[in-house]
Every structure is written in structure tokens, then in C-alpha cells.
Design a protein around this motif. Structure first.
Motif, PDB file in Angstrom:
ATOM      1  N   LEU A  57       0.843  -1.189   0.000  1.00 54.29           N
ATOM      2  CA  LEU A  57       0.000   0.000   0.000  1.00 54.29           C
ATOM      3  C   LEU A  57       0.882   1.244   0.000  1.00 54.29           C
ATOM      4  O   LEU A  57       1.886   1.307   0.722  1.00 54.29           O
ATOM      5  N   THR A  58       0.509   2.240  -0.780  1.00 52.01           N
ATOM      6  CA  THR A  58       1.230   3.505  -0.788  1.00 52.01           C
ATOM      7  C   THR A  58       0.795   4.350   0.408  1.00 52.01           C
ATOM      8  O   THR A  58      -0.203   4.052   1.075  1.00 52.01           O
ATOM      9  N   VAL A  59       1.536   5.415   0.671  1.00 54.69           N
ATOM     10  CA  VAL A  59       1.176   6.339   1.750  1.00 54.69           C
ATOM     11  C   VAL A  59      -0.212   6.916   1.514  1.00 54.69           C
ATOM     12  O   VAL A  59      -1.028   7.014   2.434  1.00 54.69           O
ATOM     13  N   ALA A  60      -0.503   7.265   0.271  1.00 54.90           N
ATOM     14  CA  ALA A  60      -1.817   7.824  -0.059  1.00 54.90           C
ATOM     15  C   ALA A  60      -2.924   6.795   0.163  1.00 54.90           C
ATOM     16  O   ALA A  60      -4.021   7.148   0.629  1.00 54.90           O
ATOM     17  N   GLU A  61      -2.652   5.542  -0.159  1.00 49.76           N
ATOM     18  CA  GLU A  61      -3.678   4.497   0.019  1.00 49.76           C
ATOM     19  C   GLU A  61      -3.935   4.223   1.498  1.00 49.76           C
ATOM     20  O   GLU A  61      -5.082   3.990   1.906  1.00 49.76           O
ATOM     21  N   VAL A  62      -2.890   4.254   2.318  1.00 43.58           N
ATOM     22  CA  VAL A  62      -3.081   4.099   3.762  1.00 43.58           C
ATOM     23  C   VAL A  62      -3.926   5.257   4.298  1.00 43.58           C
ATOM     24  O   VAL A  62      -4.805   5.067   5.157  1.00 43.58           O
TER      25      VAL A  62
ATOM     26  N   GLY B  70       1.504  -2.572   4.687  1.00 41.58           N
ATOM     27  CA  GLY B  70       1.660  -1.134   4.835  1.00 41.58           C
ATOM     28  C   GLY B  70       0.727  -0.526   5.853  1.00 41.58           C
ATOM     29  O   GLY B  70       0.837   0.651   6.207  1.00 41.58           O
ATOM     30  N   LEU B  71      -0.212  -1.325   6.361  1.00 47.53           N
ATOM     31  CA  LEU B  71      -1.231  -0.794   7.267  1.00 47.53           C
ATOM     32  C   LEU B  71      -0.655  -0.391   8.619  1.00 47.53           C
ATOM     33  O   LEU B  71      -1.252   0.421   9.338  1.00 47.53           O
TER      34      LEU B  71
END
Length: 388
Positions: free
Chosen positions: A52-57, A110-111
Motif C-alpha cells: 500500500l502507498t502512503v496515499a492508500e493508507v 503497509g497498514l
């Protein structure tokens, strides 16, 4: 990607769903091929980890806040009310495709960066899974959808629970390779705390399709024994005597071998012994258990794991195991959240004779219990779990 490519030995007979009671199939399905047939390092984390990207998190965090502001109960969460962008929703749905048609494994990573508290972590886990495999299983006995996998061995046992015992999800002992019987198509786990370095609890996976192919070549009698519906599963009941359910540990549908071999209801567990009234396993069944474990140990891979991961494992074609964990001077901090899921878009067909057993956890309208914390590890499900 193709789920399986049948060998030249294929026949119309072997492609049918095995749906008869009472005996092994006349012919075992032929050897299977495809990405779900892997061994050891062929299970490559760079191919099954979804980062997961920073934006998706941040998107997921906003969705969690939305659920909290609406004071919505976790069991009400769905794909429709857990708002994510089309791009992120599609990315999560692709993980289901990997579980059903790829390696049989996907890890959403990434969570941990979101630093969720207990309530938020449960909401995020349920919401993400709603975009991945939208149907959540409920245990038909305890109405429980989400379980906490943790060390409860140091907790004081209340008087009312003295005869219930702790299930495998509440103890620190190792678990041999198994599939969780009639629990759900996909095993989902969220790593809240891996227990720390050197604390054990490593997770291992083995492709049952690789195991199947090797046994088909070297010891097909094991597979014939597994396919017989003579395995004596003990199903525990609260405030009532256990009952016997005969069934297979290997099923087929459209050429796909599906494993449902789990030891606890066949042999008993450390804290939940097998009732003396239950029949013993035959020597052929015991040989089959040992043979499957031996091959699983040979072909397995250690699951790449980090804090915050959501692991998605095909519960029909990939066996899982766990190393012992924890220390003797206090409880381990290791803590996983667990659900069983189904994705109607990608779900495999089930053999007719056992379709009800596979479908029962997903009965529409049944209440789902999703506890934020595990305050009662001796709940009635502990005496009945068919896991481990």
C-alpha cells in the motif's frame, strides 16, 4: 492465469465433482499444474505481497474515521459503506484473484503505518476484506465472525469455563500443517503484533497441490484414504455430549483437489482432549496424516510477515502451520485477528454432497459477532473449533 492445467491423464470421469458418500472416487483427479503448484522459494514474496502507498493508507484511515463517525458496528461494514477509490478497491480485489488463481496467497502490506488502536484496526481489517472477499463467515455454533489469535494460557480460568478448554488459537503450542475444515474459502489474518524477534510463532505455508502431485506419484493410497468419507471428526458441543461426523479430508471439484485435513477434531488437542467415546483413526488414516505432514515439511515456505500485514490464504489448496511461540515467565504479546471469507466472483465450485457444509458459515442473515477485544477466550467456540 489459469488455476490448473490438467495432465494428459485427464478424463471426463476425473473432471466431475466427487459427490458420492461412502467410498473413495474410482479415479483420483490427475496431477495438477499452474502457479498454485509451488515448492519452497518458488513462493516469492515479491510476487504475492501487495504494498500500500502512503496515499492508500490515508484513504483507508479516512474510511475508518467515516465508520466511527457514523457509530457503525463492525458487522455492518460492507464494500459499499467503506469508501475507497475505484483504483484502491480494484487493487484489493486483485489480491483475491491471486488467492484463487495464483499462488493461493496474498499479503496486503503497509497498514502498520496507520498506527490504529484496537477498534480502528478491527474496522480497517473488516473494511479492507470487504473490498477483497466481501462475504464473511460466521461460526454456526457461536455466531463468531472475527477471532483473536493470542496467548490466553496465563489467564485465570473462571469456574464456569473449567471444563471447556482453550482452542488452538488461544495457546502457544506449534501447529502442524492443516486446513481449517468447512470454515471458509479464504483464511484472513491481520498481524497486530508478531510477538517480537526471537519469540517464535513463525508461519509456514505448503501448496497442497504440490503435496497431491507427489503423493499421486509415490503413494496414491494415501489420497484414496483421504477421499473416503470415513474420517471420524469429533464435533464438540457446549453443555452436551460431542457427536461424530464422518467425512473426507480430500475432495474434488472440476479437477481441483481441495484439502480439509485438520488434526484437532480427529486426534484431540493439548487443552481439548478427544472424547473417549469417539472411534480411533485407522492405521491407514494415521499413515495418511503422517505422509501429508512429511511432504508438507519438504515443500513448505516460511510466510514473509511484517507488523500490520493482512494475510489472505486459500483454505482449500494451501496448508498452513505455526511454530511454537512465547516464553514461560509471562504471556506472549503475539496477537492476530482472524476471519474466514468468500469472494463470490472467484469462489471455486464445491462438490454437491458437501456443498452445504462449505456454504453453512455464509448463511445469509446470521448475526456476525466481531469483538474489538478478546475478553473471553473460553467462549463456547473454544470447545468446538475445527482448527489446528
Amino acid at each position: 492465469m489459469s488455476v490448473s492445467s490438467l495432465s494428459a491423464k485427464s478424463s471426463a470421469e476425473s473432471l466431475r465433482s466427487i459427490s458420492s458418500f461412502g467410498s473413495a472416487p474410482d479415479k483420483l483427479a490427475p496431477s495438477v499444474e499452474g502457479p498454485m503448484v509451488w515448492k519452497n522459494s518458488e513462493l516469492d514474496p515479491t510476487k504475492y505481497v501487495v504494498n500500500l502507498t502512503v496515499a492508500e493508507v490515508s484513504e483507508i484511515r479516512y474510511a475508518v474515521i467515516s465508520i466511527k463517525l457514523q457509530k457503525m458496528e463492525p458487522e455492518q461494514i460492507s464494500k459499499e459503506n467503506f469508501p475507497l477509490s475505484e483504483e484502491l478497491s480494484a487493487k484489493l480485489a486483485a489480491a483475491s484473484k491471486q488467492v484463487h488463481e495464483g499462488f493461493g496467497v496474498a499479503v496486503i502490506r503497509g497498514l502498520h503505518a496507520a498506527r490504529f488502536n484496537d477498534e480502528e484496526a478491527v474496522i480497517a481489517f473488516v473494511g479492507i476484506c470487504a473490498h477483497t472477499c466481501p462475504l464473511r463467515a460466521t461460526d454456526s455454533y457461536a455466531n463468531q465472525t472475527l477471532s483473536h489469535v493470542l496467548d490466553a494460557t496465563f489467564r485465570k480460568v473462571p469456574h464456569w469455563a473449567k471444563d471447556i478448554g482453550l482452542a488452538g488459537s488461544k495457546i502457544t503450542a506449534k501447529m502442524d500443517f492443516h486446513n481449517d475444515r468447512f470454515s471458509g474459502d479464504v483464511l484472513a489474518m491481520h498481524i497486530r503484533d508478531d510477538g517480537g524477534a526471537g519469540n517464535g510463532g513463525e508461519q509456514y505455508l505448503a501448496s497442497f497441490w504440490s503435496i497431491y502431485n507427489e503423493l499421486l506419484e509415490k503413494d496414491p493410497a494415501v489420497l484414496e484414504t483421504m477421499a473416503e468419507d470415513k474420517w471420524p471428526f469429533e464435533l464438540k458441543q457446549k453443555d452436551a455430549a460431542p457427536y461424530l461426523e464422518l467425512g473426507p479430508t480430500l475432495l474434488f471439484s472440476k479437477g481441483k483437489p481441495m484439502c480439509q485435513l485438520v488434526k484437532a477434531p480427529l486426534l484431540g488437542g493439548l487443552y481439548i482432549p478427544r472424547d473417549p467415546s469417539m472411534p480411533e483413526l485407522s492405521k491407514e488414516q494415521m499413515h495418511a496424516i503422517h505422509a501429508v505432514e512429511e511432504v508438507a515439511q519438504k515443500v513448505c515456505a516460511k510466510l514473509d510477515r511484517q507488523q500490520g500485514d493482512i494475510q489472505l490464504i486459500n483454505n482449500l489448496s494451501v496448508m498452513h502451520a505455526r511454530a511454537a511461540y512465547g516464553k514461560t515467565d509471562g504471556p506472549s504479546t503475539r496477537h492476530l485477528l482472524r476471519m474466514f471469507l468468500r469472494d463470490p466472483q472467484n469462489a471455486w465450485d464445491k462438490p454437491d454432497s458437501w456443498k452445504h457444509n462449505f456454504d453453512d458459515p455464509f448463511t445469509p442473515g446470521r448475526r456476525q459477532e466481531i469483538p474489538i477485544r478478546d475478553l473471553d477466550p473460553w467462549r463456547k467456540i473454544s470447545g468446538r473449533e475445527s482448527h489446528g
